[in-house]
Write a protein that holds these residues in place. Structure first.
Motif, PDB file in Angstrom:
ATOM      1  N   ASP A 196       0.813  -1.225   0.000  1.00 20.50           N
ATOM      2  CA  ASP A 196       0.000   0.000   0.000  1.00 20.50           C
ATOM      3  C   ASP A 196       0.848   1.277   0.000  1.00 20.50           C
ATOM      4  O   ASP A 196       0.364   2.352   0.349  1.00 20.50           O
ATOM      5  CB  ASP A 196      -0.967   0.043   1.196  1.00 20.50           C
ATOM      6  CG  ASP A 196      -2.054  -1.008   1.095  1.00 20.50           C
ATOM      7  OD1 ASP A 196      -2.352  -1.444  -0.034  1.00 20.50           O
ATOM      8  OD2 ASP A 196      -2.604  -1.391   2.144  1.00 20.50           O
ATOM      9  N   GLY A 197       2.125   1.128  -0.340  1.00 15.85           N
ATOM     10  CA  GLY A 197       2.993   2.299  -0.425  1.00 15.85           C
ATOM     11  C   GLY A 197       3.697   2.652   0.861  1.00 15.85           C
ATOM     12  O   GLY A 197       4.265   3.746   0.976  1.00 15.85           O
ATOM     13  N   THR A 198       3.707   1.736   1.822  1.00 18.81           N
ATOM     14  CA  THR A 198       4.339   2.022   3.118  1.00 18.81           C
ATOM     15  C   THR A 198       5.825   2.317   2.964  1.00 18.81           C
ATOM     16  O   THR A 198       6.333   3.339   3.451  1.00 18.81           O
ATOM     17  CB  THR A 198       4.142   0.844   4.083  1.00 18.81           C
ATOM     18  OG1 THR A 198       2.737   0.647   4.303  1.00 18.81           O
ATOM     19  CG2 THR A 198       4.817   1.133   5.419  1.00 18.81           C
ATOM     20  N   ALA A 199       6.544   1.427   2.302  1.00 17.88           N
ATOM     21  CA  ALA A 199       7.988   1.605   2.150  1.00 17.88           C
ATOM     22  C   ALA A 199       8.310   2.839   1.316  1.00 17.88           C
ATOM     23  O   ALA A 199       9.226   3.607   1.643  1.00 17.88           O
ATOM     24  CB  ALA A 199       8.608   0.363   1.522  1.00 17.88           C
ATOM     25  N   ALA A 200       7.556   3.043   0.253  1.00 15.89           N
ATOM     26  CA  ALA A 200       7.779   4.222  -0.592  1.00 15.89           C
ATOM     27  C   ALA A 200       7.526   5.498   0.194  1.00 15.89           C
ATOM     28  O   ALA A 200       8.255   6.487   0.056  1.00 15.89           O
ATOM     29  CB  ALA A 200       6.874   4.160  -1.818  1.00 15.89           C
ATOM     30  N   GLY A 201       6.512   5.470   1.038  1.00 19.94           N
ATOM     31  CA  GLY A 201       6.178   6.660   1.834  1.00 19.94           C
ATOM     32  C   GLY A 201       7.291   7.062   2.775  1.00 19.94           C
ATOM     33  O   GLY A 201       7.494   8.258   3.044  1.00 19.94           O
ATOM     34  N   LEU A 202       8.045   6.070   3.277  1.00 19.88           N
ATOM     35  CA  LEU A 202       9.145   6.365   4.181  1.00 19.88           C
ATOM     36  C   LEU A 202      10.237   7.182   3.503  1.00 19.88           C
ATOM     37  O   LEU A 202      11.011   7.878   4.169  1.00 19.88           O
ATOM     38  CB  LEU A 202       9.726   5.074   4.739  1.00 19.88           C
ATOM     39  CG  LEU A 202       8.811   4.274   5.678  1.00 19.88           C
ATOM     40  CD1 LEU A 202       9.454   2.942   6.038  1.00 19.88           C
ATOM     41  CD2 LEU A 202       8.496   5.074   6.933  1.00 19.88           C
TER      42      LEU A 202
ATOM     43  N   ILE B 160      10.629  15.390   4.057  1.00 21.54           N
ATOM     44  CA  ILE B 160       9.972  16.608   3.580  1.00 21.54           C
ATOM     45  C   ILE B 160       9.252  17.320   4.717  1.00 21.54           C
ATOM     46  O   ILE B 160       9.034  18.534   4.661  1.00 21.54           O
ATOM     47  CB  ILE B 160       9.000  16.261   2.430  1.00 21.54           C
ATOM     48  CG1 ILE B 160       9.812  15.907   1.177  1.00 21.54           C
ATOM     49  CG2 ILE B 160       8.039  17.402   2.137  1.00 21.54           C
ATOM     50  CD1 ILE B 160       8.972  15.474  -0.005  1.00 21.54           C
ATOM     51  N   GLY B 161       8.895  16.603   5.758  1.00 23.62           N
ATOM     52  CA  GLY B 161       8.186  17.219   6.869  1.00 23.62           C
ATOM     53  C   GLY B 161       9.057  18.042   7.792  1.00 23.62           C
ATOM     54  O   GLY B 161       8.560  18.684   8.720  1.00 23.62           O
TER      55      GLY B 161
ATOM     56  N   GLN C 233      -1.109   4.210   2.169  1.00 24.04           N
ATOM     57  CA  GLN C 233      -0.014   4.556   3.079  1.00 24.04           C
ATOM     58  C   GLN C 233       0.916   5.595   2.459  1.00 24.04           C
ATOM     59  O   GLN C 233       1.429   6.479   3.163  1.00 24.04           O
ATOM     60  CB  GLN C 233       0.772   3.299   3.459  1.00 24.04           C
ATOM     61  CG  GLN C 233      -0.030   2.283   4.260  1.00 24.04           C
ATOM     62  CD  GLN C 233      -0.584   2.864   5.551  1.00 24.04           C
ATOM     63  OE1 GLN C 233       0.034   3.731   6.172  1.00 24.04           O
ATOM     64  NE2 GLN C 233      -1.751   2.396   5.953  1.00 24.04           N
ATOM     65  N   LEU C 234       1.135   5.522   1.167  1.00 24.15           N
ATOM     66  CA  LEU C 234       1.965   6.511   0.484  1.00 24.15           C
ATOM     67  C   LEU C 234       1.281   7.876   0.509  1.00 24.15           C
ATOM     68  O   LEU C 234       1.921   8.895   0.799  1.00 24.15           O
ATOM     69  CB  LEU C 234       2.223   6.083  -0.956  1.00 24.15           C
ATOM     70  CG  LEU C 234       2.976   7.089  -1.831  1.00 24.15           C
ATOM     71  CD1 LEU C 234       4.358   7.379  -1.264  1.00 24.15           C
ATOM     72  CD2 LEU C 234       3.078   6.569  -3.271  1.00 24.15           C
ATOM     73  N   THR C 235      -0.017   7.898   0.229  1.00 24.57           N
ATOM     74  CA  THR C 235      -0.750   9.169   0.224  1.00 24.57           C
ATOM     75  C   THR C 235      -0.782   9.783   1.617  1.00 24.57           C
ATOM     76  O   THR C 235      -0.680  11.005   1.760  1.00 24.57           O
ATOM     77  CB  THR C 235      -2.185   8.951  -0.303  1.00 24.57           C
ATOM     78  OG1 THR C 235      -2.127   8.237  -1.540  1.00 24.57           O
ATOM     79  CG2 THR C 235      -2.884  10.289  -0.530  1.00 24.57           C
TER      80      THR C 235
ATOM     81  N   TYR D 244       2.513  11.426   2.143  1.00 21.23           N
ATOM     82  CA  TYR D 244       2.542  12.712   1.438  1.00 21.23           C
ATOM     83  C   TYR D 244       1.830  13.787   2.260  1.00 21.23           C
ATOM     84  O   TYR D 244       2.344  14.895   2.432  1.00 21.23           O
ATOM     85  CB  TYR D 244       1.844  12.592   0.087  1.00 21.23           C
ATOM     86  CG  TYR D 244       2.619  11.919  -1.018  1.00 21.23           C
ATOM     87  CD1 TYR D 244       3.960  11.605  -0.887  1.00 21.23           C
ATOM     88  CD2 TYR D 244       1.990  11.606  -2.230  1.00 21.23           C
ATOM     89  CE1 TYR D 244       4.656  10.990  -1.923  1.00 21.23           C
ATOM     90  CE2 TYR D 244       2.679  11.007  -3.270  1.00 21.23           C
ATOM     91  CZ  TYR D 244       4.002  10.694  -3.113  1.00 21.23           C
ATOM     92  OH  TYR D 244       4.686  10.099  -4.148  1.00 21.23           O
ATOM     93  N   ALA D 245       0.654  13.454   2.743  1.00 23.19           N
ATOM     94  CA  ALA D 245      -0.138  14.440   3.495  1.00 23.19           C
ATOM     95  C   ALA D 245       0.582  14.864   4.769  1.00 23.19           C
ATOM     96  O   ALA D 245       0.636  16.058   5.101  1.00 23.19           O
ATOM     97  CB  ALA D 245      -1.514  13.860   3.840  1.00 23.19           C
ATOM     98  N   THR D 246       1.141  13.908   5.480  1.00 26.97           N
ATOM     99  CA  THR D 246       1.863  14.206   6.717  1.00 26.97           C
ATOM    100  C   THR D 246       3.097  15.061   6.443  1.00 26.97           C
ATOM    101  O   THR D 246       3.401  15.988   7.207  1.00 26.97           O
ATOM    102  CB  THR D 246       2.271  12.902   7.421  1.00 26.97           C
ATOM    103  OG1 THR D 246       1.096  12.144   7.729  1.00 26.97           O
ATOM    104  CG2 THR D 246       3.021  13.185   8.707  1.00 26.97           C
ATOM    105  N   SER D 247       3.788  14.771   5.353  1.00 26.18           N
ATOM    106  CA  SER D 247       4.999  15.516   5.018  1.00 26.18           C
ATOM    107  C   SER D 247       4.697  16.952   4.599  1.00 26.18           C
ATOM    108  O   SER D 247       5.456  17.876   4.913  1.00 26.18           O
ATOM    109  CB  SER D 247       5.763  14.801   3.898  1.00 26.18           C
ATOM    110  OG  SER D 247       6.205  13.533   4.324  1.00 26.18           O
ATOM    111  N   LEU D 248       3.593  17.153   3.893  1.00 26.90           N
ATOM    112  CA  LEU D 248       3.246  18.490   3.415  1.00 26.90           C
ATOM    113  C   LEU D 248       2.537  19.334   4.466  1.00 26.90           C
ATOM    114  O   LEU D 248       2.553  20.573   4.376  1.00 26.90           O
ATOM    115  CB  LEU D 248       2.364  18.397   2.166  1.00 26.90           C
ATOM    116  CG  LEU D 248       3.041  17.926   0.884  1.00 26.90           C
ATOM    117  CD1 LEU D 248       2.028  17.907  -0.265  1.00 26.90           C
ATOM    118  CD2 LEU D 248       4.215  18.815   0.521  1.00 26.90           C
ATOM    119  N   ALA D 249       1.927  18.697   5.455  1.00 17.58           N
ATOM    120  CA  ALA D 249       1.114  19.418   6.438  1.00 17.58           C
ATOM    121  C   ALA D 249       1.836  20.599   7.092  1.00 17.58           C
ATOM    122  O   ALA D 249       1.255  21.680   7.222  1.00 17.58           O
ATOM    123  CB  ALA D 249       0.592  18.450   7.507  1.00 17.58           C
TER     124      ALA D 249
END
Length: 277
Positions: A25-31, A36-37, A82-84, A87-92
């Motif tokens: 679900d994009g967990t590893a990619a999200g890491l 960025i956060g 999980q990737l999305t 992204y949201a957490t990093s941009l917040a």
């Protein structure tokens, strides 16, 4: 990673990562995007680049081909939740810089959003497709808007700084409302009327303690402070709330915030894409 995002293939890399159907679900990619956060120049550059990508490809990211022959259309948030969320957490932490602020890394993005007020709504729509990143992104816009409203109250009334801060607040809240409306989501975010009332209350709450004559608001002042909407409703009645909000907006208008108030409403309308009722 920053050099990859800002390089010639930055968009292609982000597209490959975002639209690939990851087994986890994009967990590893999200890491790979948590950096960025942070609060530094590199993180700012990364946030601006990611935001620009999501704005440019928001339409595609709401209908990605999936399943047999790609015939099923799903959002990026559904394909890789999980990737999305990453992204949201990093941009917040950076959302406020998208419409105001002075950090040079966001200058190009700010110009883009100023030229196309719906751009921020489109970015948020990528997240709102899934309730968890949607709430993260919408709550971040609320927090950033509140900071701008506080800044507007602290600046000289009707000064360039005050009006600009309320323009930024209106743009943030309008984009949030527009994204939620487009998705028919139940993530809480105020429409124009309630958002304007809440902004006026926040500014009046800051002004009243330093005002020896609150005039029209005098009946709503206790111990030198403006009563909250809940306190007014409890002391008076539900029907008194409309008068309370009108009085508060009238009050901040007499204190020099009329232009700022009007700018807030206009920015909200422009960034939401929803006609004011």
């Amino acid at each position: 990673m920053l050099s990859v995002l800002t390089g010639d293939r930055g968009d292609d890399v982000l597209d490959e990562v975002t639209t690939h159907e990851w087994d986890d679900d994009g967990t590893a990619a999200g890491l790979r995007f948590t950096w960025i956060g942070a609060d530094d120049d590199a993180a700012n550059q990364g946030a601006a680049r990611l935001a620009e990508y999501l704005i440019a490809d928001h339409g595609k990211l709401t209908a990605i081909g999936s399943g047999f022959l790609g015939l099923t259309k799903v959002s990026a948030a559904q394909m890789n939740p999980q990737l999305t969320r990453a992204y949201a957490t990093s941009l917040a932490p950076h959302v406020g810089e998208f419409v105001g602020g002075h950090r040079r890394e966001f200058e190009s993005l700010r110009v883009q959003i100023a030229d196309n007020p719906l751009a921020l709504r489109n970015l948020l729509s990528v997240f709102v497709a899934d309730p968890e990143p949607g709430r993260t992104a919408i709550e971040a816009t609320h927090a950033a808007a509140e900071q701008y409203e506080v800044a507007a109250a602290a600046a000289p009334p009707d000064s360039r700084e005050s009006v600009a801060a309320l323009r930024a607040a209106g743009a943030l809240l309008g984009a949030a409302y527009g994204a939620v409306e487009m998705a028919d989501s139940d993530i809480p975010t105020p429409s124009s009327g309630p958002a304007t009332s809440e902004m006026a209350v926040r500014i009046a709450t800051i002004l009243v303690p330093a005002d020896p004559n609150a005039a029209i608001l005098s009946k709503y002042v206790e111990d030198g402070r403006l009563m909250s909407p809940a306190a007014v409703q409890n002391k008076f009645s539900d029907t008194a709330m409309r008068t309370y909000y009108l009085d508060v907006q009238n009050y901040i208008g007499t204190k020099g915030f009329e232009d700022g108030n009007n700018t807030f409403v206009a920015a909200f309308k422009d960034s939401s894409g929803v006609p004011l009722s």
